[in-house]
Write an enzyme that holds these catalytic residues in place. Sequence first.
Site, PDB file in Angstrom:
ATOM      1  N   LYS A 119       3.991   7.503  -7.644  1.00 36.33           N
ATOM      2  CA  LYS A 119       5.110   6.644  -8.064  1.00 36.33           C
ATOM      3  C   LYS A 119       4.658   5.786  -9.229  1.00 36.33           C
ATOM      4  O   LYS A 119       3.474   5.550  -9.403  1.00 36.33           O
ATOM      5  CB  LYS A 119       5.554   5.762  -6.899  1.00 36.33           C
ATOM      6  CG  LYS A 119       4.429   4.859  -6.422  1.00 36.33           C
ATOM      7  CD  LYS A 119       4.730   4.195  -5.111  1.00 36.33           C
ATOM      8  CE  LYS A 119       3.571   3.320  -4.671  1.00 36.33           C
ATOM      9  NZ  LYS A 119       3.183   2.259  -5.635  1.00 36.33           N
TER      10      LYS A 119
ATOM     11  N   CYS B 146       3.350  -3.366  -2.646  1.00 36.73           N
ATOM     12  CA  CYS B 146       3.739  -1.988  -2.316  1.00 36.73           C
ATOM     13  C   CYS B 146       3.902  -1.747  -0.817  1.00 36.73           C
ATOM     14  O   CYS B 146       4.780  -0.986  -0.415  1.00 36.73           O
ATOM     15  CB  CYS B 146       2.772  -1.009  -2.966  1.00 36.73           C
ATOM     16  SG  CYS B 146       2.961  -1.036  -4.774  1.00 36.73           S
TER      17      CYS B 146
ATOM     18  N   ASP C 155      -1.350   3.190  -1.569  1.00 38.47           N
ATOM     19  CA  ASP C 155      -2.121   2.788  -2.758  1.00 38.47           C
ATOM     20  C   ASP C 155      -3.566   2.384  -2.422  1.00 38.47           C
ATOM     21  O   ASP C 155      -4.050   1.337  -2.867  1.00 38.47           O
ATOM     22  CB  ASP C 155      -1.398   1.658  -3.501  1.00 38.47           C
ATOM     23  CG  ASP C 155      -0.034   2.090  -4.023  1.00 38.47           C
ATOM     24  OD1 ASP C 155       0.377   3.244  -3.764  1.00 38.47           O
ATOM     25  OD2 ASP C 155       0.627   1.278  -4.682  1.00 38.47           O
TER      26      ASP C 155
HETATM   27  C1  VGL Z   1       0.921  -2.736  -6.653  1.00 40.88           C
HETATM   28  C2  VGL Z   1       1.253  -4.336  -8.230  1.00 40.88           C
HETATM   29  C3  VGL Z   1       1.446  -3.377  -9.193  1.00 40.88           C
HETATM   30  C4  VGL Z   1       0.606  -2.417  -5.229  1.00 40.88           C
HETATM   31  C5  VGL Z   1       1.119  -1.757  -7.600  1.00 40.88           C
HETATM   32  O1  VGL Z   1       0.092  -1.308  -4.953  1.00 40.88           O
HETATM   33  O2  VGL Z   1       0.882  -3.274  -4.360  1.00 40.88           O
HETATM   34  N1  VGL Z   1       1.002  -4.026  -6.971  1.00 40.88           N
HETATM   35  N2  VGL Z   1       1.379  -2.091  -8.880  1.00 40.88           N
END
Ligand code: VGL
Length: 219
Positions: free
Chosen positions: A116, A161, A17
């Site tokens: 995802k 994540c 991410d």
């Molecule tokens: C994430 C919160 C919501 C992350 C993704 O990438 O850690 N955290 N969606």
Amino acid sequence: MPTNIIVDAHDILGLVDVQPTFMPGGELPVADGDAVVPLINRLLADTFVHAFATQDWHPPGHISFASAHPGKQPFDTIALPYGTQVLWPDHAHQGTANAAIHPEVDLTRVEVVIRKGFHPGIDSYSTFFENDRTTPTGLDGWLRQRNFRRIFLTGLATDFCVAWSAEDAARLGYEVVVIEDACRGIALPTTPGRTTLDDARTRLTGLGVHFIRSDDLRT
Ligand code: VGL
Ligand code: ZN
């Protein structure tokens, strides 16, 4: 784990991410989140031949958005059929520039990108399973068929994540190494004096996940 870890052909770097939506100026900014980009580029240039990347990729009105739950605020929690869900500001909107992998990341060695969080009714922190811990993303099959055994994780956020990916990878039998200086966390308060970052570290260490710094790595 000792310093001077030798990276070999069964090792792969995971970029979790690394998206502007999680960086200062984005919708769900992680403090100093953009600082991981140059370090990840250095690891890709000097240390790892193979890499995968993930993208958080939410549709409008996604169940993890506080805005989808009247009366709720970001960072409140709710009970869902698959467990407790933290509610977030709207983020990682499919197809937007802030949901792309950061444009300065060198994608040359990224061999697969896993998206995802696209099912409207279930969140997906981990790059292996959605938050019900059973719906697979397909990454495990890809890694197994490619013979990767050891996964080095970088990216955002350390305590969500990255942590959930590390936990699933360890349970699936991979050796898992978190490169801490190539990650940044959100650190929501949990019990007095502790945050989601402290809790993640404790949980992962108990599962045998290693925490290192990028300068522990050698080729
Ligand atoms: C994430 C919160 C919501 C992350 C993704 O990438 O850690 N955290 N969606
Ligand atoms: Zn998300």
